[in-house]
Write a protein that holds these residues in place. Structure first.
Motif, PDB file in Angstrom:
ATOM      1  N   ARG A   5       1.004   0.994  -3.740  1.00 50.23           N
ATOM      2  CA  ARG A   5      -0.061   1.807  -4.332  1.00 50.23           C
ATOM      3  C   ARG A   5       0.502   2.564  -5.537  1.00 50.23           C
ATOM      4  NH1 ARG A   5      -3.634   6.417  -1.302  1.00 50.23           N
ATOM      5  NH2 ARG A   5      -1.631   7.459  -1.191  1.00 50.23           N
ATOM      6  N   THR A   6       1.709   3.135  -5.338  1.00 50.40           N
ATOM      7  CA  THR A   6       2.384   3.829  -6.429  1.00 50.40           C
ATOM      8  C   THR A   6       3.761   3.195  -6.567  1.00 50.40           C
ATOM      9  OG1 THR A   6       1.362   5.784  -5.431  1.00 50.40           O
ATOM     10  CG2 THR A   6       2.802   6.167  -7.317  1.00 50.40           C
ATOM     11  N   GLY A  60       0.791  -1.226   0.000  1.00 53.13           N
ATOM     12  CA  GLY A  60       0.000   0.000   0.000  1.00 53.13           C
ATOM     13  C   GLY A  60       0.824   1.278   0.000  1.00 53.13           C
ATOM     14  N   ASP A 102       3.579   4.317  -1.284  1.00 54.06           N
ATOM     15  CA  ASP A 102       3.698   5.110  -2.513  1.00 54.06           C
ATOM     16  C   ASP A 102       5.132   5.232  -2.996  1.00 54.06           C
ATOM     17  OD1 ASP A 102       0.864   6.062  -2.859  1.00 54.06           O
ATOM     18  OD2 ASP A 102       1.266   6.549  -0.762  1.00 54.06           O
ATOM     19  N   GLN A 123       3.187  -5.175  -3.361  1.00 56.05           N
ATOM     20  CA  GLN A 123       1.834  -4.649  -3.609  1.00 56.05           C
ATOM     21  C   GLN A 123       1.777  -3.171  -3.212  1.00 56.05           C
ATOM     22  OE1 GLN A 123      -0.649  -7.286  -1.324  1.00 56.05           O
ATOM     23  NE2 GLN A 123       0.018  -9.049  -2.469  1.00 56.05           N
TER      24      GLN A 123
END
Ligand code: NAD
Length: 430
Positions: free
Chosen positions: A402-403, A378, A380, A400
């Motif tokens: 997010r960014t 999650g 970035d 995994q």
């Protein structure tokens, strides 16, 4: 031989355990009761590759013992090794000799028979003279010689370096201690090279060596900055430089700046010694200044990578000042995280060994992950701050995030592979 080691920290403990392994009888003394209680209960108090196994073996055989009572260790010792801390004073960065002088004073009245006292801690030039005077004033009849025996071990490799030192430096103002020193090192399978110097030279060899290495790191970091501006690649430049045997390839790896319990402290102390002696050591002064600024610059690099991301989470890999240790003293990771916290970012950090040490600093101001994948989940941006071997086997594809942005300040990942896996890759000097 009977050996007393005063101080059971990153130097004292591997030293005591190492000499016990070589067949000597060692008693380690520390002021901190909790450390001694833990060691007596068979619990190691710091992480160093290979240390725990040797510690357990020699504690079980009784070849190494631990006590808070200096009176239990000093009278029987043939050699007393002082390995207490010599931290910097906050204002001047001068090395604080309080623990050395305390130890000297505590030893003085308990000496019995001829004893060699070896200062292994890093101390400014002339501290051997002062410590000797403290002992002579307190116990004029004491039969001893005080030598400087600076330690060159690398944290993370303390056990290896104990058994395979590049060099042993002994600074002594007379030859009498030599017999004891020779006997001590005769116990090595392969006896190391021993360089005998006068005591003040030995004290300075340690500072001059550490400051040189710190300057070398700072130099390649500045070259990395230049590479970024002129389109060169610092890894190619460093490789090409290192092939010159006069330069050598070590300590030419760019990064977020040097840290640890030694380089920042020792460069500061050496600069102070030079200022007091009216000697211009500007190269060391500039490295200290530049290295401080570098941590801020690296924090800004991470911030820049997050432009436009709302409420970003930063995944940090590495808290220790380098791989192979749980030591976070003056760790660039700690300083960079502190800068990022000032900007209000959420931080989730993972370190294979240094989480407990970092918790003592940050408490619940950051989150602690149980693995690299857990930290990245999650997030970035993935920021690599310490060069742990285990990070090299991370599969970027499996993260995994997010960014998908990596700020790799330790050249852990291959830039092309990261890009092929869909990441924006920001490194150093390329
Ligand atoms: P440390 O802080 O890990 O350990 C020092 C220990 O000495 C502490 O446990 C403290 O409680 C104990 N102590 C202090 N005064 C005492 C006393 N009077 N009696 C008994 N115990 C006492 O420090 P460290 O990292 O082991 O460094 C020790 C010295 O070695 C420093 O001068 C350092 O610069 C030098 N050195 C360190 C390294 C390294 O990699 N850490 C390498 C080379 C040299």
């Amino acid at each position: 031989m009977n050996i007393c080691v005063i101080g059971t920290g990153y130097v004292g403990l591997p030293t005591g355990v190492g000499f016990a392994e070589l067949g000597h009888k060692v008693v380690c003394v520390d002021k901190i009761k909790a450390k001694i209680d833990a060691l007596n209960a068979g619990k190691i108090t710091l992480f160093e590759e290979g240390l725990e196994e040797l510690f357990r073996k020699n504690a079980a055989s009784g070849d190494i013992k631990f006590t808070t009572e200096i009176s239990e260790a000093v009278p029987n010792a043939d050699i007393i090794i002082i390995a207490v801390g010599t931290p910097p004073r906050a204002e001047t960065k001068e090395a604080d000799m309080r623990y050395i002088y305390e130890a000297a004073s505590e030893i003085a009245e308990r000496l019995s028979g001829y004893t060699v006292i070896a200062i292994k801690s890093t101390v400014p030039v002339g501290v051997g003279d002062d410590a000797e005077k403290i002992i002579r004033d307190k116990n004029p009849k004491a039969d001893f010689d005080l030598v400087s025996m600076p330690e060159f071990l690398r944290e993370g490799f303390a056990v290896y370096d104990f058994f395979n030192p590049d060099r042993v430096v002994i600074g002594s103002n007379n030859g009498r201690a030599k017999t004891v020193i020779e006997a001590l090192y005769d116990s090595y399978k392969q006896k190391p090279n021993i360089l005998y110097t006068n005591r003040r030279s030995a004290e300075l060899i340690k500072y001059a060596s550490n400051a040189f290495l710190a300057v070398k790191i700072h130099y390649i970091n500045e070259i990395a900055d230049l590479c970024e501006k002129v389109g060169a690649n610092v890894y190619e430049v460093a490789h090409g430089m290192g092939l010159d045997s006069r330069i050598g390839s070590k300590f030419l790896k760019p990064g977020p700046g040097y840290g640890g319990s030694c380089f920042p402290k020792d460069t500061g102390a050496l600069a102070y010694i030079a200022r007091k002696a009216n000697v211009d050591l500007s190269i060391v002064e500039m490295a200290i200044k530049g290295n401080g600024e570098r941590k801020i610059a690296m924090a800004n690099r991470i911030t820049d990578a997050l432009q436009g991301v709302a409420k970003p989470t930063i995944a940090v890999l590495g808290l220790a000042f380098k791989g192979g240790t749980d030591d976070v003293r003056e760790s660039p990771a700690i300083e960079i995280i502190s800068e990022l916290l000032k900007k209000g970012f959420r931080i989730k950090a993972y370190d294979p060994e240094a989480t407990a040490s970092a918790k003592a600093i940050f408490g619940d101001r950051i989150e602690y992950a149980v693995s690299a994948n857990d930290a990245a989940k999650g997030a970035d941006v993935l920021v690599v701050l310490t060069e742990w071997e285990e990070f090299k086997s991370i599969s970027l594809k499996e993260l995994q995030m997010r960014t998908k942005v990596i700020v790799d300040l330790r050249k852990t990942f291959d830039k092309q592979i990261a890009i092929a896996d869909g990441f924006t890759y920001i490194g150093i000097g390329e």
